[in-house]
Write an enzyme that holds these catalytic residues in place. Structure first.
Site, PDB file in Angstrom:
ATOM      1  N   ARG A 167     -24.502  71.162   3.625  1.00  0.00           N
ATOM      2  CA  ARG A 167     -25.628  70.409   2.621  1.00  0.00           C
ATOM      3  C   ARG A 167     -25.162  69.131   2.479  1.00  0.00           C
ATOM      4  NH1 ARG A 167     -25.329  71.903  -1.771  1.00  0.00           N
ATOM      5  NH2 ARG A 167     -23.424  73.315  -1.872  1.00  0.00           N
TER       6      ARG A 167
ATOM      7  N   LYS B 186     -31.679  76.693   0.650  1.00  0.00           N
ATOM      8  CA  LYS B 186     -31.172  76.355  -0.817  1.00  0.00           C
ATOM      9  C   LYS B 186     -32.235  75.559  -1.303  1.00  0.00           C
ATOM     10  CE  LYS B 186     -27.175  78.769  -0.889  1.00  0.00           C
ATOM     11  NZ  LYS B 186     -27.285  79.543  -1.507  1.00  0.00           N
TER      12      LYS B 186
ATOM     13  N   HIS C 265     -27.247  83.320  -8.296  1.00  0.00           N
ATOM     14  CA  HIS C 265     -26.528  82.983  -6.898  1.00  0.00           C
ATOM     15  C   HIS C 265     -25.457  84.234  -7.028  1.00  0.00           C
ATOM     16  CE1 HIS C 265     -23.880  80.298  -4.473  1.00  0.00           C
ATOM     17  NE2 HIS C 265     -24.602  80.762  -3.687  1.00  0.00           N
TER      18      HIS C 265
ATOM     19  N   SER D 146     -19.955  79.344  -2.170  1.00  0.00           N
ATOM     20  CA  SER D 146     -19.784  79.662  -0.688  1.00  0.00           C
ATOM     21  C   SER D 146     -18.305  79.719  -0.365  1.00  0.00           C
ATOM     22  CB  SER D 146     -20.343  78.408   0.091  1.00  0.00           C
ATOM     23  OG  SER D 146     -20.182  78.590   1.534  1.00  0.00           O
TER      24      SER D 146
ATOM     25  N   LYS E  56     -18.674  86.267  -1.272  1.00  0.00           N
ATOM     26  CA  LYS E  56     -19.782  87.052  -1.664  1.00  0.00           C
ATOM     27  C   LYS E  56     -20.428  87.780  -0.470  1.00  0.00           C
ATOM     28  CE  LYS E  56     -23.051  84.063  -2.911  1.00  0.00           C
ATOM     29  NZ  LYS E  56     -22.092  83.190  -2.295  1.00  0.00           N
ATOM     30  N   THR E  57     -20.643  87.247   0.655  1.00  0.00           N
ATOM     31  CA  THR E  57     -21.115  88.042   1.841  1.00  0.00           C
ATOM     32  C   THR E  57     -20.561  89.121   2.398  1.00  0.00           C
ATOM     33  OG1 THR E  57     -22.500  86.092   2.289  1.00  0.00           O
ATOM     34  CG2 THR E  57     -22.094  87.697   4.239  1.00  0.00           C
TER      35      THR E  57
ATOM     36  N   ASP F 112     -26.831  86.798  -1.131  1.00  0.00           N
ATOM     37  CA  ASP F 112     -26.914  85.391  -1.648  1.00  0.00           C
ATOM     38  C   ASP F 112     -27.559  85.022  -2.798  1.00  0.00           C
ATOM     39  OD1 ASP F 112     -25.406  82.953  -1.391  1.00  0.00           O
ATOM     40  OD2 ASP F 112     -27.234  82.006  -0.684  1.00  0.00           O
TER      41      ASP F 112
ATOM     42  N   ARG G 286     -21.600  79.135  10.819  1.00  0.00           N
ATOM     43  CA  ARG G 286     -22.484  80.133  10.089  1.00  0.00           C
ATOM     44  C   ARG G 286     -23.358  80.999  11.060  1.00  0.00           C
ATOM     45  NH1 ARG G 286     -22.893  80.341   4.072  1.00  0.00           N
ATOM     46  NH2 ARG G 286     -21.999  78.542   3.551  1.00  0.00           N
TER      47      ARG G 286
END
Length: 609
Positions: free
Chosen positions: A133, A279, A300, A318, A322-323, A337, A402
């Site tokens: 980003r 996002k 989030h 990130s 989390k994933t 997410d 990704r």
């Protein structure tokens, strides 16, 4: 290299005449979408009795997404409705292509490479210089006298721009699409809950961008849903265009991502990165939901649910896990997410997952690794030029490689994408200082303190210019996406915790034995063992000690975790150096939290170091 550059492809794309003709067809509703329990299809009932998806179920889910339309002629734009925003020139509109058609278009347009992933051919793209980003290029329009002008938390994340600038950029985006012969339109939803979902329209130039959004958002399941589809929000992604006169507009660069809440529009310039689509809409939901009636909490976080309907949320930025940690073979994934928490419980905003691929292996992250097959989309992953096999350990392009994939690629995913109220919440911190324990139990007040603090490490590659992890505080574990004042979300979370008796824990997925550069990263096995103890409740039977600096309770022993790891101080070669580092981090917490003193309904200062 490996993947054709998008800048080079742009010239060929505009003139490309794809021979793929799409047809409108009706098929069985996919089990990924929530329906009333009393209205489940036979397919859904059958799937809900299974503990995992087999390959036949996966194919059925893939094939059941087929609402595609090809609109041709001088009135193509009018047929889909984009003439209302001024786009009238394209004579071919590819709308909501199914996965087979997307794959064919990507190849026909030479938009990337077909990678030979172990579990099936997977399309792979490069997003050029933007492999993350660009937060300093995201702006929100300040419309004087409006709700957003009053409620938006204007700061260095939510940057202001004027209605005049937006109007000029919107015209620029529209004019750009009016130079094209074809365009891709994707109409979708954000939010699995039918009570809160929003209709979103994306307008793209490239098939892989529709692929990304098809993976990440909630797909319509009936062709009739596209009839008279009136979006609540429209994103015009003119990523091939740059804002050359950005200085005149008061922008940060020739790249711009600009949202106008009152007009229900956003425009994107100068960045190919898929995450800007995702996002940006998350930021929008973070604005809308707390202001709804009754207020809802956007989060989030990732979420999964056990066989006893026990829901767990994983908060973290990130790279904190989390994933990875929510993809548990013993539990069903709700989402990886972004979620909402309303009066009924937790629901996924999305229809897919967006996982980091750095050092990905089947041994350490089997669910994600096996999800990479046909219909997944690799971004910025190095592909061997001869074998076409992806190399997840090669980070020469970026550490932020990704993969996006529809959630039904995860075996045993939670079909409804909605579940009850959470039993447990886990705050993930990748502690670059190496002083936080692998797990700590938080009181309600401590939970709110750490939620507002959002301490972690900013992981390399996630944002432009970040080359290595560095200590940072990101409120609500997602400051870059919070559009209202953080205490709004904190007050909502506190009410939820008190109402539903949710347990909260802090888990360090960062470093031990020293700070980043000296210590070692906490192993995934150790982190998973700590989380397993939370999920099965065995951590409640442990003896705890109070941390002298941070105040939270740390288990003295846990099955499967070495006692010296739980006593993080003992992993350091110099206990004195640890004490100095822990004191330093505690002071950073205190200094950061001053911005919340006296704000919100409760002052949580006393629950910190």
């Amino acid at each position: 290299m490996i993947i054709t550059s998008l800048a080079t492809r742009r010239l060929g794309l505009q003139g490309a005449k794809a021979t793929v003709m799409c047809s409108l067809s009706t098929t069985t509703q996919s089990s990924i979408y929530w329906t009333s329990p009393s209205k489940k299809s036979p397919l859904q009932k059958a799937l809900n009795t299974a503990t995992t998806l087999d390959i036949d179920h996966d194919v059925e889910s893939r094939d059941s997404y087929n609402v595609s339309q090809t609109l041709q002629g001088t009135d193509a734009c009018a047929k889909v409705g984009i003439d209302k925003i001024g786009i009238t020139n394209p004579t071919t509109i590819y709308r909501n292509m199914n996965y087979k058609q997307i794959f064919e278009h990507e190849q026909a347009n030479s938009e990337g490479d077909v990678a030979k992933a172990e579990y099936g051919d997977t399309f792979a793209v490069s997003t050029g210089k933007f492999t993350g980003r660009s937060p300093k290029d995201k702006f929100v329009v300040f419309n004087p006298g409006t709700q957003s002008a009053e409620n938006m938390d204007w700061n260095d994340v939510n940057l202001k721009t004027t209605p005049e600038v937006f109007d000029e950029l919107n015209e620029k985006a529209v004019n750009y699409f009016n130079t094209l012969d074809k365009a891709y339109v994707f109409d979708c939803y954000v939010g699995a809950s039918p009570h809160s979902r929003k209709k979103i329209r994306f307008i793209h130039e490239m098939a892989w961008q529709q692929h990304f959004c098809t993976n990440m958002f909630i797909r319509p399941v009936d062709p009739e849903e596209l009839d008279d589809f009136e979006p609540d929000f429209t994103v015009i992604n003119a990523c091939a265009e740059k804002v050359e006169d950005w200085e005149r507009h008061g922008l940060n660069s020739e790249t711009a991502v600009v949202f106008n809440i009152e007009k229900g529009k956003a425009v994107i310039f100068g960045t190919w990165y898929g995450g800007e689509n995702k996002k940006g809409i998350f930021s929008l939901m973070n604005y809308l939901l707390p202001l709804s009636d009754p207020p809802q909490l956007p989060m989030h976080c990732s979420a999964n649910v056990g066989k006893d309907d026990d829901v767990c949320l994983f908060f973290g930025l990130s790279g904190t896990g989390k994933t990875t940690l929510s993809a548990d073979p013993h539990r069903s994934l709700i989402g990886d997410d972004e979620h909402g928490w309303d009066e009924e419980g937790v629901y996924n905003f999305e229809g897919g997952c967006y996982a980091k691929t750095i050092n990905l292996s089947e041994e350490t992250e089997p669910d994600i690794y096996r999800a990479i097959h046909t219909d997944a989309l690799l971004e910025n992953v190095m592909i061997d030029p001869n074998s076409k096999i992806p190399d997840y350990s090669d980070t020469s392009m970026t550490e932020n490689g990704r993969v996006s994939y529809p959630i039904f690629h995860i075996d045993g995913y939670h079909k409804e994408q909605m579940a009850g109220h959470p039993k447990n919440i886990i705050f993930l911190s990748a502690d670059a200082f190496g002083v936080l324990p692998p797990v700590a139990k938080l009181s309600s007040g401590e939970a709110m303190y750490h939620f507002l603090s959002g301490y972690t490490a900013k992981v390399a590659g996630t944002e432009r210019g970040v080359k290595e992890p560095s200590a940072t505080f990101s409120t609500c574990f997602g400051a870059a996406f919070m559009t209202l004042h953080p205490t709004v979300y904190a007050d909502l979370l506190q009410k939820k915790l008190d109402t539903h008796g949710t347990n909260c824990y802090l888990v360090n997925s960062g470093w031990a034995g020293g700070p980043y550069g000296e210590g070692e990263r906490m192993s995934i096995k150790t982190t998973r063992t700590c989380i397993d103890a939370i999920l099965d409740g065995s951590i409640e039977n442990a003896d705890f000690r109070r941390d002298p600096i941070f105040g939270f309770n740390v288990p003295v022993s846990l099955d499967g975790v070495k006692p010296e790891v739980l006593d993080i101080r003992s992993t350091w070669s110099s206990p004195e150096a640890y004490d100095q580092q822990a004191k330093k981090l505690g002071e950073m917490y205190t200094e950061n939290f001053k911005q919340y003193e006296g704000k919100g309904s409760i002052d949580y200062t006393k629950f910190g170091p």
